[in-house]
Design an enzyme around this catalytic site. Structure first.
Site, PDB file in Angstrom:
ATOM      1  N   CYS A  31       0.877  -1.333  -0.063  1.00 18.82           N
ATOM      2  CA  CYS A  31       0.069  -0.017   0.037  1.00 18.82           C
ATOM      3  C   CYS A  31       0.755   1.121  -0.102  1.00 18.82           C
ATOM      4  O   CYS A  31       1.649   1.493   0.869  1.00 18.82           O
ATOM      5  CB  CYS A  31      -1.010   0.069   1.111  1.00 18.82           C
ATOM      6  SG  CYS A  31      -1.876   1.520   1.559  1.00 18.82           S
ATOM      7  N   CYS A  34       0.026   3.890   2.579  1.00 19.05           N
ATOM      8  CA  CYS A  34       0.650   3.333   4.113  1.00 19.05           C
ATOM      9  C   CYS A  34       1.917   3.783   4.302  1.00 19.05           C
ATOM     10  O   CYS A  34       2.310   4.256   5.540  1.00 19.05           O
ATOM     11  CB  CYS A  34       0.377   1.871   4.120  1.00 19.05           C
ATOM     12  SG  CYS A  34      -1.305   1.149   3.921  1.00 19.05           S
TER      13      CYS A  34
END
Length: 296
Positions: A31, A34
């Site tokens: 991600c 993230c």
């Protein structure tokens, strides 16, 4: 920052949030956003000097926890206080918005004595205040079973067993009538067992290795784990008994299992707008496991 799995979730998130707010960051290695928000959160954890605790959960590796929180996209952050989710957000917010979110919920730094701010990671502020409030509630209304249960439970979780026994003594006669008092007594008995010579972990493990149906040894190991507040490990051992003999020793394994659930289940907060707060993931999981074994 701590990496959390199902095995340490109860300790690092639920139990910890009873003392200090815990921010759970659901992420995954692939991600991109993230990787942006992660360092910002770690930076803020240091800047806020113990006012909150940051933990990270890999949603790919810990799908059961992600499902329990209803995670649909990442990054998603959930703030827990007092064992329950209170707020959250999705996406990689900028640092200013992250501070706004935290400041909305966290106690101001100036409200904490300087020495408590410095010691917060080791001894989070609030636990003594909570105990004082519960003690006052019991003193004000000694017949309030809910307040007494919460007070004795809090003392036990804090490791203050002598005080817990003293607070519990006035309601010992109610054990047969009030299930939660029965639960307190069963966990107290487990802690008392842990102080006996029979509570030798190596000896118990050897007995179990030699005979998987040595239920007395398995129950002893479960009590020892409960005394150490290794709650999920204790329930796992009790499930081993239940899968083989549900009725062993007047259902002692089932009764201790339920007692642990009663002890670790966080209080349900009041909610507005008809919303139903999510169940604690660990409690929900172990309730399902008990039901599947007992009903099989």
């Amino acid at each position: 920052m701590i990496d959390v799995t199902l095995e340490n979730f109860e300790t690092e998130v639920i139990a910890a949030s009873m003392q200090v707010p815990v921010l759970v960051d659901f992420w995954a290695p692939w991600c991109g956003p993230c990787k942006v928000i992660g360092p910002l959160l770690e930076k803020l954890e240091l800047e806020y000097a113990g006012r909150f605790k940051l933990v990270k959960i890999d949603s790919d590796q810990e799908q059961q926890l992600a499902a329990a929180f209803g995670i649909r996209s990442i990054p998603t952050c959930i703030l827990l206080m007092g064992g329950q989710p209170v707020d959250g957000f999705m996406g990689a917010l900028p640092e200013g918005k992250l501070k706004e979110f935290l400041d909305k919920h966290l106690p101001p730094a100036e409200d904490l004595p300087e020495e408590e701010v410095e010691a917060a990671p080791e001894a989070p502020a609030g636990s003594d205040v909570q105990l004082e409030q519960l003690q006052h509630a019991v003193a004000t209304d000694p017949a309030n079973d809910d307040a007494r249960f919460s007070y004795v439970k809090a003392l036990m979780l804090a490791g203050r067993m002598e005080e817990a026994k003293t607070a519990f003594a006035p309601v010992v006669d109610k054990v047969a009538l009030v299930r939660r008092f029965d639960s307190l007594q069963r966990v107290m008995e487990a802690m008392a067992y842990a102080a006996t010579p029979e509570a030798n972990a190596q000896a118990l493990d050897a007995r179990i290795a030699a005979n998987k149906r040595d239920f007395e040894a398995r129950f002893g190991r479960a009590q020892l784990l409960a005394a150490r507040q290794q709650w999920t490990e204790s329930m796992d051992e009790l499930l081993e008994i239940l899968m083989r003999d549900k009725a062993w020793n007047d259902e002692a394994a089932r009764k201790l299992y339920i007692a642990i659930i009663d002890l670790i289940e966080p209080p349900r907060p009041k909610v507005a707008d008809g919303q139903i707060p999510p169940d604690d993931p660990v409690v929900a999981t172990y309730r399902r496991r008990l039901s599947s074994v007992v009903l099989s």
